[in-house]
Design a protein around this motif. Structure first.
Motif, PDB file in Angstrom:
ATOM      1  N   LEU A 185       0.913  -1.507   0.368  1.00 47.90           N
ATOM      2  CA  LEU A 185       0.097  -0.397  -0.474  1.00 47.90           C
ATOM      3  C   LEU A 185       0.994   1.551  -0.243  1.00 47.90           C
ATOM      4  O   LEU A 185       0.570   2.396  -0.530  1.00 47.90           O
ATOM      5  CB  LEU A 185      -0.784  -0.023   0.838  1.00 47.90           C
ATOM      6  CG  LEU A 185      -1.722   1.101   2.121  1.00 47.90           C
ATOM      7  CD1 LEU A 185      -2.441   1.634   0.427  1.00 47.90           C
ATOM      8  CD2 LEU A 185      -2.759   1.233   2.464  1.00 47.90           C
ATOM      9  N   ASN A 186       1.900   1.235   0.611  1.00 50.55           N
ATOM     10  CA  ASN A 186       2.589   2.308   0.717  1.00 50.55           C
ATOM     11  C   ASN A 186       3.455   2.460  -0.328  1.00 50.55           C
ATOM     12  O   ASN A 186       3.855   4.070  -0.687  1.00 50.55           O
ATOM     13  CB  ASN A 186       4.045   2.446   1.637  1.00 50.55           C
ATOM     14  CG  ASN A 186       3.179   2.114   3.653  1.00 50.55           C
ATOM     15  OD1 ASN A 186       2.220   3.003   3.471  1.00 50.55           O
ATOM     16  ND2 ASN A 186       3.880   1.769   3.878  1.00 50.55           N
ATOM     17  N   GLU A 187       3.826   1.760  -1.227  1.00 50.94           N
ATOM     18  CA  GLU A 187       4.403   2.248  -2.095  1.00 50.94           C
ATOM     19  C   GLU A 187       3.652   2.230  -3.304  1.00 50.94           C
ATOM     20  O   GLU A 187       3.848   2.535  -4.361  1.00 50.94           O
ATOM     21  CB  GLU A 187       5.252   0.393  -2.821  1.00 50.94           C
ATOM     22  CG  GLU A 187       5.648   0.396  -3.880  1.00 50.94           C
ATOM     23  CD  GLU A 187       7.264   1.404  -4.425  1.00 50.94           C
ATOM     24  OE1 GLU A 187       7.050   1.721  -5.096  1.00 50.94           O
ATOM     25  OE2 GLU A 187       7.272   1.151  -3.305  1.00 50.94           O
ATOM     26  N   PHE A 188       2.463   1.805  -3.129  1.00 48.82           N
ATOM     27  CA  PHE A 188       1.580   2.279  -4.526  1.00 48.82           C
ATOM     28  C   PHE A 188       0.748   3.545  -4.032  1.00 48.82           C
ATOM     29  O   PHE A 188       0.611   4.532  -5.087  1.00 48.82           O
ATOM     30  CB  PHE A 188      -0.286   1.232  -3.996  1.00 48.82           C
ATOM     31  CG  PHE A 188      -1.395   1.695  -4.642  1.00 48.82           C
ATOM     32  CD1 PHE A 188      -1.305   0.358  -6.196  1.00 48.82           C
ATOM     33  CD2 PHE A 188      -1.766   2.559  -4.956  1.00 48.82           C
ATOM     34  CE1 PHE A 188      -2.131   1.091  -7.041  1.00 48.82           C
ATOM     35  CE2 PHE A 188      -2.839   2.566  -6.227  1.00 48.82           C
ATOM     36  CZ  PHE A 188      -2.874   1.489  -6.960  1.00 48.82           C
ATOM     37  N   ASN A 189       0.135   4.059  -2.890  1.00 50.50           N
ATOM     38  CA  ASN A 189       0.504   5.403  -2.752  1.00 50.50           C
ATOM     39  C   ASN A 189       1.859   6.315  -3.260  1.00 50.50           C
ATOM     40  O   ASN A 189       1.096   7.762  -4.036  1.00 50.50           O
ATOM     41  CB  ASN A 189       0.700   5.888  -1.411  1.00 50.50           C
ATOM     42  CG  ASN A 189      -1.570   5.105  -0.769  1.00 50.50           C
ATOM     43  OD1 ASN A 189      -1.893   5.495  -1.593  1.00 50.50           O
ATOM     44  ND2 ASN A 189      -1.117   4.615   0.783  1.00 50.50           N
ATOM     45  N   ALA A 190       2.881   6.141  -3.206  1.00 45.76           N
ATOM     46  CA  ALA A 190       3.789   6.642  -4.144  1.00 45.76           C
ATOM     47  C   ALA A 190       3.776   7.080  -4.764  1.00 45.76           C
ATOM     48  O   ALA A 190       4.430   8.022  -5.547  1.00 45.76           O
ATOM     49  CB  ALA A 190       5.565   6.553  -3.122  1.00 45.76           C
ATOM     50  N   ASN A 191       3.549   5.809  -5.861  1.00 51.67           N
ATOM     51  CA  ASN A 191       3.864   5.713  -7.053  1.00 51.67           C
ATOM     52  C   ASN A 191       2.575   6.149  -8.246  1.00 51.67           C
ATOM     53  O   ASN A 191       2.345   6.832  -9.294  1.00 51.67           O
ATOM     54  CB  ASN A 191       4.111   4.411  -7.493  1.00 51.67           C
ATOM     55  CG  ASN A 191       5.295   3.797  -7.547  1.00 51.67           C
ATOM     56  OD1 ASN A 191       6.415   4.619  -7.270  1.00 51.67           O
ATOM     57  ND2 ASN A 191       5.141   2.313  -7.304  1.00 51.67           N
ATOM     58  N   ASN A 192       0.971   6.649  -7.250  1.00 53.67           N
ATOM     59  CA  ASN A 192      -0.068   6.818  -7.769  1.00 53.67           C
ATOM     60  C   ASN A 192      -0.519   8.004  -7.049  1.00 53.67           C
ATOM     61  O   ASN A 192      -1.407   8.194  -7.495  1.00 53.67           O
ATOM     62  CB  ASN A 192      -1.204   5.799  -7.959  1.00 53.67           C
ATOM     63  CG  ASN A 192      -0.424   5.116  -8.823  1.00 53.67           C
ATOM     64  OD1 ASN A 192      -0.584   4.208 -10.350  1.00 53.67           O
ATOM     65  ND2 ASN A 192       0.187   3.568  -7.689  1.00 53.67           N
ATOM     66  N   GLY A 193      -0.107   8.589  -6.290  1.00 56.26           N
ATOM     67  CA  GLY A 193      -0.897   9.813  -5.670  1.00 56.26           C
ATOM     68  C   GLY A 193      -1.621   9.602  -4.860  1.00 56.26           C
ATOM     69  O   GLY A 193      -2.761  10.319  -4.643  1.00 56.26           O
TER      70      GLY A 193
END
Length: 258
Positions: free
Chosen positions: A81-89
């Motif tokens: 989730l943390n990686e997803f948020n960082a990559n997708n805003g």
């Protein structure tokens, strides 16, 4: 009088149904949607009508949660989730942890990990967190060594590869289908289940639960963490009923995290 009582009861039931608030949760099929199914009645008793939307990918549920199309999702671990948020805003946040699905190494061609041939093809997930996790599992099996100073490791961070393994990066849902073409594949338990693979019985190597950061979580759009229906969902999923179901249904292939 009897007719009046029945009419009154029916009217009260209809009002109760009308007042039930919708709670839409996105999940992958097994075990997430199965676990959600068993708390439907508990949530209904609290005034929330649970609708489970099933997804077979790791991208759509977070985007739908961020946009408000879903009230919550339950399919992922926090590092992803943390990686997803960082990559997708996106601004999707964890509320609670529910269970761990140990990642496993599977094969249709060998019966033990020490039978792995030189130059063997090894399929792993291609999303950053699960790929790093898969490589760590190969390390624990004694197959490779990696640069541990890198937070999210990829094949370029492999420092020793004595068997000259060919690492093939693929979308997680596709990994079970590669077992006819590769010697081993590292597969998340939910996708293993979908392919009728039992992590406890069928894996050659299974991830340890001890100190594992990859607990599967409930996630919501930032700001919705304290909504009454989310609190009700959290309480239902962290109940003894769910703990018992996980233990009985999955027999160690899924482990409760509360």
């Amino acid at each position: 009088m009897r007719k009046l009582i029945l009419t009154t009861l029916l009217g009260a039931s209809l009002v109760s149904l009308a007042l039930a608030e919708s709670l839409v949760v996105g999940a992958t099929p097994i075990p997430h949607a199965e676990i959600l199914e068993i708390v439907k009645d508990d949530l209904k008793a609290k005034g929330f009508e649970l609708e489970i939307k099933v997804f077979n990918d790791y991208v759509t549920p977070n985007k739908a949660t961020d946009s408000g199309d879903l009230d919550a999702n339950y399919f992922q671990h926090e590092p992803y989730l943390n990686e997803f948020n960082a990559n997708n805003g996106t601004k999707v946040v964890k509320t609670i942890g529910v269970h761990l699905e140990p990642m496993g190494v599977y094969s249709k061609k060998i019966k033990a990990i020490n039978e792995l041939s030189d130059g063997a093809k090894v399929a792993v997930p291609n999303d950053p967190t699960n790929e790093s996790r898969a490589l760590d599992l190969l390390v624990s099996a004694g197959l490779i060594e990696v640069d541990t100073s890198v937070a999210l490791r990829t094949p370029i961070d492999i420092t020793k590869n004595p068997k000259n393994l060919q690492i093939i990066e693929l979308e997680s849902p596709a990994l079970p289908r590669t077992l006819d073409d590769v010697e081993i594949a590292v597969i998340n338990s939910n996708f293993a289940f979908n392919a009728d693979l039992n992590p406890v019985k069928d894996s050659l190597v299974l991830e340890s639960a001890e100190g594992n950061p990859y607990t599967n979580i409930v996630a919501v759009k930032e700001g919705n963490e304290n909504a009454p229906k989310i609190k009700a969902l959290n309480e239902a999923l962290q109940s003894q009923k769910v703990k018992d179901f996980i233990a009985e249904q999955y027999k160690g292939a899924v482990i409760s995290a509360f």
